[in-house]
Design an enzyme around this catalytic site. Structure first.
Site, short mmCIF file in Angstrom:
data_model
loop_
_atom_site.label_atom_id
_atom_site.label_comp_id
_atom_site.label_asym_id
_atom_site.label_seq_id
_atom_site.Cartn_x
_atom_site.Cartn_y
_atom_site.Cartn_z
N LYS A 170 0.85 -1.19 0.00
CA LYS A 170 0.00 0.00 0.00
C LYS A 170 0.89 1.24 0.00
O LYS A 170 1.52 1.56 1.01
CB LYS A 170 -0.90 0.03 1.25
CG LYS A 170 -1.92 1.15 1.18
CD LYS A 170 -2.39 1.63 2.53
CE LYS A 170 -1.47 2.62 3.17
NZ LYS A 170 -1.27 3.88 2.44
N GLY A 221 7.70 5.11 7.57
CA GLY A 221 6.91 6.33 7.71
C GLY A 221 7.22 7.00 9.03
O GLY A 221 8.30 6.81 9.60
N SER A 222 6.27 7.77 9.52
CA SER A 222 6.52 8.59 10.70
C SER A 222 6.43 7.75 11.98
O SER A 222 5.81 6.68 12.00
CB SER A 222 5.51 9.73 10.75
OG SER A 222 4.22 9.18 10.89
N GLU A 243 10.68 1.27 9.86
CA GLU A 243 11.70 2.26 9.52
C GLU A 243 11.04 3.62 9.69
O GLU A 243 10.20 4.01 8.88
CB GLU A 243 12.18 2.07 8.08
CG GLU A 243 12.93 0.77 7.83
CD GLU A 243 14.32 0.73 8.46
OE1 GLU A 243 14.74 1.72 9.09
OE2 GLU A 243 14.98 -0.32 8.35
N CYS A 277 14.53 10.36 5.22
CA CYS A 277 14.55 9.95 6.63
C CYS A 277 15.93 10.18 7.22
O CYS A 277 16.05 10.74 8.30
CB CYS A 277 14.13 8.50 6.75
SG CYS A 277 15.06 7.40 5.69
N GLU A 374 11.56 16.68 13.68
CA GLU A 374 12.04 16.36 12.32
C GLU A 374 11.38 17.33 11.34
O GLU A 374 10.19 17.23 11.07
CB GLU A 374 11.66 14.92 11.98
CG GLU A 374 12.16 14.47 10.64
CD GLU A 374 11.68 13.07 10.27
OE1 GLU A 374 10.55 12.69 10.63
OE2 GLU A 374 12.43 12.36 9.58
P1 NAD Z 1 3.21 8.62 7.45
O1 NAD Z 1 3.50 7.89 8.72
O2 NAD Z 1 2.26 9.74 7.47
O3 NAD Z 1 2.65 7.61 6.34
C1 NAD Z 1 3.36 6.45 5.97
C2 NAD Z 1 2.37 5.44 5.40
O4 NAD Z 1 1.49 5.01 6.45
C3 NAD Z 1 1.47 5.97 4.28
O5 NAD Z 1 1.31 4.94 3.32
C4 NAD Z 1 0.17 6.24 5.02
O6 NAD Z 1 -0.96 6.20 4.16
C5 NAD Z 1 0.14 5.09 6.00
N1 NAD Z 1 -0.71 5.28 7.17
C6 NAD Z 1 -1.21 6.43 7.68
N2 NAD Z 1 -1.92 6.17 8.80
C7 NAD Z 1 -1.89 4.83 8.99
C8 NAD Z 1 -2.41 3.95 9.99
N3 NAD Z 1 -3.14 4.42 11.01
N4 NAD Z 1 -2.15 2.64 9.90
C9 NAD Z 1 -1.38 2.16 8.88
N5 NAD Z 1 -0.87 2.93 7.90
C10 NAD Z 1 -1.11 4.26 7.96
O7 NAD Z 1 4.65 9.06 6.90
P2 NAD Z 1 4.98 9.97 5.61
O8 NAD Z 1 4.62 11.37 5.94
O9 NAD Z 1 4.43 9.32 4.38
O10 NAD Z 1 6.57 9.82 5.53
C11 NAD Z 1 7.44 10.67 6.18
C12 NAD Z 1 8.02 10.01 7.41
O11 NAD Z 1 8.61 8.76 7.05
C13 NAD Z 1 9.14 10.80 8.03
O12 NAD Z 1 9.03 10.77 9.44
C14 NAD Z 1 10.39 10.07 7.60
O13 NAD Z 1 11.51 10.26 8.43
C15 NAD Z 1 9.90 8.66 7.61
N6 NAD Z 1 10.75 7.82 6.75
C16 NAD Z 1 11.57 6.89 7.32
C17 NAD Z 1 12.41 6.12 6.55
C18 NAD Z 1 13.34 5.09 7.16
O14 NAD Z 1 13.87 4.27 6.43
N7 NAD Z 1 13.52 5.09 8.45
C19 NAD Z 1 12.41 6.28 5.16
C20 NAD Z 1 11.56 7.24 4.59
C21 NAD Z 1 10.72 7.99 5.41
#
Ligand code: NAD
Length: 470
Positions: A170, A221-222, A243, A277, A374
């Site tokens: 997804k 993600g976050s 991650e 990230c 961040e």
């Molecule tokens: P986000 O957490 O908002 O979203 C990530 C994903 O989770 C999206 O696909 C989103 O639709 C989904 N999502 C949202 N709510 C959810 C829920 N309740 N349950 C399951 N899935 C859900 O993050 P973002 O804004 O897309 O990405 C930015 C963040 O990602 C930053 O904090 C960045 O540091 C981090 N990031 C980390 C790495 C790593 O390798 N550590 C790599 C890239 C980005």
């Protein structure tokens, strides 16, 4: 009818309605994207479960060959995928942008295909033989962010497939199109149901975390969303790889000759407009050369062309979406209000698109939001320190630890200091460089688990010990 489709059981699915994916460079609609749903996740999981036994049972060499064929397909469609990444995400065609991302996706696929997880023999004598085998964990749910959509999809999916798992992915609703295209291409060579793609936001992602038919979630993600995913996964005791966010510190050692390092320092902070990230997000500089470094770095930054990523003269594109642009604007405004000095940039660019200029903030302090949170945008706060021990302590003071870097004239000395940083990757005289054979992951709240190389493969397996009395 959208030019893009979900993929379920090897077949394109139109989803239930569509939503618009916007080009952050000008706000135009890139495409109407098919909308996924929890019911479509159920269908995708069913197809992944149905495909699991045959895929896991395939001879290892056949899975390797199929992943190599996937890498070839990525290469063959390089130009279209790269343009799509620029159009939906914003990163540039030139520099370490969309072309770099698509090349990386193919390279990681090839390297992952070539990894082996041989059986381990613990004891083999007249009395007994004990071997350790790795079995695929089952159906993997992959949830990806919007910053590096294509390569992160490859990082999740390829190791899972390599060891015999099947996958439901997804992508982020901000950047789903390149993932849908990748999965469509992969289905040209993989059996139906081995890789499925469904779009959606929190509701669909949460349904995946809770789904009893999914054995493992890999999430990038976050931190707040990662915690929710882990909470959902706990209901069925799913394995997780998380991650998450970082707030990487970089420390310039006293007396460092900064000129030769400016280019690497720039990309460490500003790659993908800072939406990475493991980008450098807090720069600590010794008091004795603080102003000199700030001025030289700002002069370098001012020369970098920012604009539409499709124009080859640009090296940095827009912020990827309105939500992130608003966050970045608020961080810089807050720093200014707290007494920080904006050396270059510092106000949203007028006109279409989500552009924010490359921004260097001097006289930043650890209690400012732009330092302790961040910022994930084209903004770098520069902070003054007096002793290296103090800088290391301040770098380690946050509850995140993805990466960190130390910059200096003597790489060995810098490496000794870098090893004291509490983070998954410690860089010297560079920041953010990744390698498909170097394990990558965060400590503290930056994540759980590891990606890349054999350590990454193991995350998609469970152990079975076979213990034979002879
Ligand atoms: P986000 O957490 O908002 O979203 C990530 C994903 O989770 C999206 O696909 C989103 O639709 C989904 N999502 C949202 N709510 C959810 C829920 N309740 N349950 C399951 N899935 C859900 O993050 P973002 O804004 O897309 O990405 C930015 C963040 O990602 C930053 O904090 C960045 O540091 C981090 N990031 C980390 C790495 C790593 O390798 N550590 C790599 C890239 C980005």
């Amino acid at each position: 009818m959208s030019a893009y489709a979900l993929t379920i059981g090897g077949k394109p699915s139109p989803g239930s309605g569509t939503f618009d994916v916007l080009n952050p460079a000008d706000g135009s609609v890139v495409a109407a994207c098919p909308q996924g749903s929890v019911a479509l996740v159920d269908a995708a999981v069913e197809s992944a479960r149905g495909a699991l036994a045959a895929w896991a049972g395939l001879a290892d060499a056949e899975r390797v060959a199929k992943l190599m064929a996937v890498a070839d397909l990525i290469d063959q469609h390089h130009a279209a995928l790269s343009e799509l990444v620029t159009r939906e995400q914003g990163k540039t065609q030139s520099g370490p942008g969309a072309n770099f991302e698509v090349h990386g996706a193919a390279a990681w696929t090839r390297v992952t295909a070539g990894l082996q997880l041989p059986e381990e023999t613990i004891q083999d004598d007249a009395k007994q033989k004990i071997v350790v085998r790795r079995k695929p964990v089952g159906v993997v749910g992959s949830i990806t962010p919007w910053n590096w959509p294509l390569i992160i999809a490859a990082w999740h999916v390829m190791p899972a497939l390599r060891v015999g798992c099947t996958v439901v992915i997804k992508p982020s609703p901000f950047t789903p199109l390149s993932t849908l295209k990748l999965v469509e291409l992969m289905n040209q060579v993989l059996p139906p149901g081995v890789i499925n793609a469904v779009t959606g936001g929190p509701e669909v992602g949460n349904h995946m975390a809770l789904h009893p038919g999914i054995n493992k979630i890999v999430f990038t993600g976050s931190i707040p969303t990662g915690k929710k995913v882990m909470g959902g996964a706990a209901q069925t005791l799913k394995r997780v790889t998380l991650e998450l966010g970082g707030n990487d510190a970089g420390i310039v050692l006293p007396g460092t000759n900064i000129e030769p390092l400016l280019e690497k320092l720039f990309w460490g902070c500003f790659i993908n407009a800072g939406q990475t990230c493991a980008a450098l997000k807090r720069l600590y500089v010794h008091a004795d050369q603080y102003e000199d470094v700030v001025q030289k770095f700002a002069a370098y930054v001012r020369k970098i062309p920012v604009g539409d990523g499709l124009d080859p003269k640009n090296l940095i594109g827009p912020v990827s979406n309105k939500m992130q642009l608003d966050k970045v604007t608020a961080y810089v405004d807050d720093a200014r209000a707290q007494g920080a000095r904006i050396v270059t940039g510092g106000a949203r660019t007028e006109g279409p698109g989500y552009f924010y200029p490359l921004t260097v903030i001097a006289d930043a302090t650890d209690d400012m939001r732009v330092v302790k949170e961040e910022q994930f945008g084209p903004v770098i706060p520069v902070i003054k320190y007096k002793t290296v021990d103090e800088a290391i302590r301040r770098a380690n003071s946050l509850d995140v630890g993805l990466g960190g870097s130390v910059w200096g004239n003597d790489a060995q000395e810098a490496a000794r200091h870098a090893s004291r940083l509490e983070c998954g990757t410690a860089w010297v005289n560079q920041h953010g460089a990744l390698h498909p054979l170097a394990p990558f992951g965060g400590v503290k709240s930056s994540g759980i688990g590891t990606e890349f190389n054999v350590d990454g493969l193991k995350e998609y397996t469970t152990i079975q010990v076979v213990n034979m009395a002879l």
